[in-house]
Design a protein around this motif. Structure first.
Motif, PDB file in Angstrom:
ATOM      1  N   MET A 102     -16.844  72.365   3.747  1.00 24.20           N
ATOM      2  CA  MET A 102     -18.010  71.764   3.862  1.00 24.20           C
ATOM      3  C   MET A 102     -17.958  70.652   2.690  1.00 24.20           C
ATOM      4  O   MET A 102     -17.941  71.159   1.420  1.00 24.20           O
ATOM      5  CB  MET A 102     -19.001  72.651   3.926  1.00 24.20           C
ATOM      6  CG  MET A 102     -19.044  73.588   4.926  1.00 24.20           C
ATOM      7  SD  MET A 102     -20.711  74.928   5.060  1.00 24.20           S
ATOM      8  CE  MET A 102     -21.910  73.545   5.379  1.00 24.20           C
ATOM      9  N   LEU A 103     -18.426  69.422   2.964  1.00 25.02           N
ATOM     10  CA  LEU A 103     -18.732  68.440   1.943  1.00 25.02           C
ATOM     11  C   LEU A 103     -20.280  68.055   1.964  1.00 25.02           C
ATOM     12  O   LEU A 103     -20.510  67.803   3.182  1.00 25.02           O
ATOM     13  CB  LEU A 103     -17.789  67.136   2.394  1.00 25.02           C
ATOM     14  CG  LEU A 103     -16.217  67.657   2.148  1.00 25.02           C
ATOM     15  CD1 LEU A 103     -15.488  66.554   2.573  1.00 25.02           C
ATOM     16  CD2 LEU A 103     -15.802  68.188   1.049  1.00 25.02           C
ATOM     17  N   GLN A 104     -20.886  67.705   1.050  1.00 24.26           N
ATOM     18  CA  GLN A 104     -22.056  67.279   0.936  1.00 24.26           C
ATOM     19  C   GLN A 104     -22.065  66.068   0.238  1.00 24.26           C
ATOM     20  O   GLN A 104     -22.159  65.918  -1.006  1.00 24.26           O
ATOM     21  CB  GLN A 104     -23.135  68.346   0.019  1.00 24.26           C
ATOM     22  CG  GLN A 104     -24.529  68.101   0.202  1.00 24.26           C
ATOM     23  CD  GLN A 104     -24.960  67.061  -0.838  1.00 24.26           C
ATOM     24  OE1 GLN A 104     -25.024  67.315  -2.030  1.00 24.26           O
ATOM     25  NE2 GLN A 104     -25.457  65.725  -0.223  1.00 24.26           N
ATOM     26  N   GLN A 105     -22.092  65.065   1.017  1.00 29.01           N
ATOM     27  CA  GLN A 105     -21.930  63.456   0.560  1.00 29.01           C
ATOM     28  C   GLN A 105     -22.077  62.560   1.624  1.00 29.01           C
ATOM     29  O   GLN A 105     -22.074  62.784   2.934  1.00 29.01           O
ATOM     30  CB  GLN A 105     -20.585  63.333  -0.178  1.00 29.01           C
ATOM     31  CG  GLN A 105     -19.538  63.630   0.878  1.00 29.01           C
ATOM     32  CD  GLN A 105     -18.011  63.323   0.243  1.00 29.01           C
ATOM     33  OE1 GLN A 105     -17.422  63.973  -0.312  1.00 29.01           O
ATOM     34  NE2 GLN A 105     -17.671  62.148   0.440  1.00 29.01           N
ATOM     35  N   ASP A 106     -21.943  61.186   1.305  1.00 31.37           N
ATOM     36  CA  ASP A 106     -21.785  60.192   2.364  1.00 31.37           C
ATOM     37  C   ASP A 106     -20.389  60.302   2.978  1.00 31.37           C
ATOM     38  O   ASP A 106     -19.534  60.089   2.138  1.00 31.37           O
ATOM     39  CB  ASP A 106     -22.437  58.838   1.763  1.00 31.37           C
ATOM     40  CG  ASP A 106     -22.632  57.975   2.944  1.00 31.37           C
ATOM     41  OD1 ASP A 106     -21.929  57.933   3.921  1.00 31.37           O
ATOM     42  OD2 ASP A 106     -23.249  57.126   2.532  1.00 31.37           O
ATOM     43  N   LEU A 132     -13.913  54.753   4.769  1.00 28.64           N
ATOM     44  CA  LEU A 132     -14.346  55.862   4.577  1.00 28.64           C
ATOM     45  C   LEU A 132     -14.171  56.546   3.325  1.00 28.64           C
ATOM     46  O   LEU A 132     -13.460  55.903   2.428  1.00 28.64           O
ATOM     47  CB  LEU A 132     -13.952  56.722   5.695  1.00 28.64           C
ATOM     48  CG  LEU A 132     -14.165  56.948   7.083  1.00 28.64           C
ATOM     49  CD1 LEU A 132     -13.994  55.608   7.617  1.00 28.64           C
ATOM     50  CD2 LEU A 132     -13.810  58.126   7.919  1.00 28.64           C
ATOM     51  N   HIS A 133     -14.928  57.535   2.821  1.00 29.66           N
ATOM     52  CA  HIS A 133     -14.725  57.828   1.384  1.00 29.66           C
ATOM     53  C   HIS A 133     -13.401  58.759   1.256  1.00 29.66           C
ATOM     54  O   HIS A 133     -13.157  59.391   2.117  1.00 29.66           O
ATOM     55  CB  HIS A 133     -15.993  58.901   1.151  1.00 29.66           C
ATOM     56  CG  HIS A 133     -16.285  59.257  -0.217  1.00 29.66           C
ATOM     57  ND1 HIS A 133     -15.550  59.847  -0.964  1.00 29.66           N
ATOM     58  CD2 HIS A 133     -17.250  58.463  -1.114  1.00 29.66           C
ATOM     59  CE1 HIS A 133     -15.888  59.875  -2.381  1.00 29.66           C
ATOM     60  NE2 HIS A 133     -16.784  59.130  -2.364  1.00 29.66           N
ATOM     61  N   PRO A 134     -12.935  58.215   0.344  1.00 29.27           N
ATOM     62  CA  PRO A 134     -11.410  58.758  -0.172  1.00 29.27           C
ATOM     63  C   PRO A 134     -11.379  60.459  -0.012  1.00 29.27           C
ATOM     64  O   PRO A 134     -10.569  60.962   0.121  1.00 29.27           O
ATOM     65  CB  PRO A 134     -10.939  58.118  -1.193  1.00 29.27           C
ATOM     66  CG  PRO A 134     -12.277  57.433  -1.834  1.00 29.27           C
ATOM     67  CD  PRO A 134     -13.135  57.111  -0.831  1.00 29.27           C
ATOM     68  N   ASP A 135     -12.565  60.918  -0.501  1.00 28.85           N
ATOM     69  CA  ASP A 135     -12.754  62.453  -0.744  1.00 28.85           C
ATOM     70  C   ASP A 135     -12.744  63.009   0.572  1.00 28.85           C
ATOM     71  O   ASP A 135     -12.263  64.217   1.083  1.00 28.85           O
ATOM     72  CB  ASP A 135     -13.938  62.629  -1.381  1.00 28.85           C
ATOM     73  CG  ASP A 135     -13.797  62.575  -2.691  1.00 28.85           C
ATOM     74  OD1 ASP A 135     -12.794  62.378  -3.500  1.00 28.85           O
ATOM     75  OD2 ASP A 135     -15.115  62.568  -3.461  1.00 28.85           O
ATOM     76  N   VAL A 136     -13.435  62.412   1.760  1.00 27.27           N
ATOM     77  CA  VAL A 136     -13.337  62.976   3.014  1.00 27.27           C
ATOM     78  C   VAL A 136     -12.056  62.903   3.835  1.00 27.27           C
ATOM     79  O   VAL A 136     -11.546  63.876   4.297  1.00 27.27           O
ATOM     80  CB  VAL A 136     -14.414  62.189   3.767  1.00 27.27           C
ATOM     81  CG1 VAL A 136     -14.264  62.516   5.416  1.00 27.27           C
ATOM     82  CG2 VAL A 136     -15.866  62.309   3.428  1.00 27.27           C
ATOM     83  N   ILE A 138      -4.404  58.229   8.542  1.00 26.81           N
ATOM     84  CA  ILE A 138      -4.386  59.341   9.130  1.00 26.81           C
ATOM     85  C   ILE A 138      -4.868  59.012  10.458  1.00 26.81           C
ATOM     86  O   ILE A 138      -6.022  59.326  10.749  1.00 26.81           O
ATOM     87  CB  ILE A 138      -5.062  60.436   8.554  1.00 26.81           C
ATOM     88  CG1 ILE A 138      -6.366  60.237   8.053  1.00 26.81           C
ATOM     89  CG2 ILE A 138      -4.101  61.200   7.675  1.00 26.81           C
ATOM     90  CD1 ILE A 138      -7.078  61.420   7.405  1.00 26.81           C
ATOM     91  N   PHE A 139      -4.146  58.419  11.397  1.00 30.16           N
ATOM     92  CA  PHE A 139      -4.639  57.868  12.684  1.00 30.16           C
ATOM     93  C   PHE A 139      -5.041  59.097  13.730  1.00 30.16           C
ATOM     94  O   PHE A 139      -4.390  60.196  13.761  1.00 30.16           O
ATOM     95  CB  PHE A 139      -3.381  57.225  13.447  1.00 30.16           C
ATOM     96  CG  PHE A 139      -4.152  56.131  14.421  1.00 30.16           C
ATOM     97  CD1 PHE A 139      -4.850  54.891  13.857  1.00 30.16           C
ATOM     98  CD2 PHE A 139      -3.543  56.232  15.728  1.00 30.16           C
ATOM     99  CE1 PHE A 139      -5.377  54.316  14.947  1.00 30.16           C
ATOM    100  CE2 PHE A 139      -3.955  55.329  16.915  1.00 30.16           C
ATOM    101  CZ  PHE A 139      -5.006  54.259  16.225  1.00 30.16           C
ATOM    102  N   PRO A 140      -6.312  59.216  14.034  1.00 25.24           N
ATOM    103  CA  PRO A 140      -6.866  60.254  15.028  1.00 25.24           C
ATOM    104  C   PRO A 140      -5.887  60.299  16.353  1.00 25.24           C
ATOM    105  O   PRO A 140      -5.956  59.278  16.957  1.00 25.24           O
ATOM    106  CB  PRO A 140      -8.365  59.921  15.123  1.00 25.24           C
ATOM    107  CG  PRO A 140      -8.239  58.549  14.981  1.00 25.24           C
ATOM    108  CD  PRO A 140      -7.331  58.038  14.005  1.00 25.24           C
ATOM    109  N   THR A 141      -5.848  61.441  16.502  1.00 21.84           N
ATOM    110  CA  THR A 141      -5.208  61.831  17.976  1.00 21.84           C
ATOM    111  C   THR A 141      -6.396  61.580  19.045  1.00 21.84           C
ATOM    112  O   THR A 141      -5.997  60.927  20.042  1.00 21.84           O
ATOM    113  CB  THR A 141      -4.975  63.422  18.130  1.00 21.84           C
ATOM    114  OG1 THR A 141      -3.792  63.592  17.215  1.00 21.84           O
ATOM    115  CG2 THR A 141      -4.323  63.674  19.535  1.00 21.84           C
TER     116      THR A 141
END
Length: 303
Positions: free
Chosen positions: A97-101, A109-113, A152-155
């Protein structure tokens, strides 16, 4: 789980927490439990998938996803909702669980995500990455668009969005909904509208209809596009003034690099007339235009 994500449950939980849905964050909660199940079912999850969910909410969809996926990374920008969901999801060891934008800016997209999604893949607990979410309306376009530009290309991507946005993704050339987004998505993906949903399926009710869509990126389609990031920028520039003639759009986009005769040569190479507009071009024609422009730039020594 059966009582979660119903109107009465949400109203009670929000009252207990002393909060209200925040329109700034696009908080419209899906209250039809069958549709929550349909989202999860349409994603076709397995124990080989790591899932990114944007908009944890109270955690109802998160729990459904966690039962089938190897790992779920769920992102919630609202601190109070994040805490409510943490309580509901405490039993799931395969949920991060991440609490962020979720976004660093409108184009990234945020690098942490991304790192949180990448980690289970690097550790070998999953090899496929899928986006599954009831997306907040205000970030749906940048999330879907930008995921197609990551390493990380989505399937697949199975999400709820505004029906208007879904219409743009599947639009045909020459129609009012045809746009840069139409070309960007269709140039790489197959798109299916799974279900159209009225406002009554949500609390609070939005002012527009919504849709569940299932997007499957195709390697064979993406291979046609040299430098996808450059192509993305190129397509957006071609639609910046969608009603202008393509000749004028190219001159404006490449001011100082192309002369009128250069642009006429490009259009002539493709067999197009000066009256052609970007909104008339098929995906394949836009890719050909992109390739021809790049070749002309190299010939002129600009790239």
């Amino acid at each position: 789980m059966s009582e979660r994500q119903t109107t009465s449950y949400l109203i009670r939980r929000f009252a207990e927490a002393g909060i209200r849905p925040d329109t700034r964050h696009g908080q419209n909660f899906l209250i039809d439990l069958n549709l929550l199940g349909l989202i999860a079912e349409s994603a076709n999850l397995s124990d080989n998938d790591v899932v990114l969910e944007v908009g944890t909410g109270t955690g109802s969809l998160t729990a459904l996803l966690a039962k089938s996926a190897a790992h779920v990374v769920t992102v919630e920008i609202d601190a109070t909702l994040h805490q409510l969901a943490r309580e509901s999801l405490a039993a799931f060891e395969n949920v991060t669980m991440l609490q962020q934008d979720v976004l660093k800016n409108k184009n990234l997209l945020h690098p942490d995500v991304l790192q949180a999604v990448r980690q289970p893949i690097q550790e070998g607990s999953a090899s496929h990455f899928k986006l599954v979410a009831n997306l907040p309306y205000n970030v749906a376009t940048p999330i879907i668009s930008n995921l197609l530009s990551t390493d990380i290309f989505p399937t697949s991507m199975t999400v709820t969005i505004q029906k208007e946005l879904a219409d743009r993704m599947i639009a045909s050339p020459g129609t009012k909904d045809y746009s840069a987004l139409s070309i960007w998505i269709q140039s790489q993906c197959e798109v299916q509208v799974v279900r159209v949903m009225p406002p009554s399926c949500f609390w609070p009710r939005p002012k527009v209809n919504s849709a569940i869509i299932h997007i499957e990126p195709q390697a064979k389609l993406r291979e046609r596009i040299p430098h996808p990031d450059l192509f993305h920028t190129f397509v957006r520039s071609m639609f910046f003034h969608r009603r202008k003639l393509l000749r004028r759009v190219l001159l404006s986009a490449y001011k100082g690099q192309f002369t009128k005769s250069d642009v006429d040569r490009i259009l002539g190479t493709l067999g197009w007339r000066g009256e052609t507009r970007a909104e008339q071009l098929t995906v394949e024609e836009m890719i050909r235009l992109f390739q021809t422009v790049r070749e002309e730039l190299r010939t002129l020594g600009h790239s």
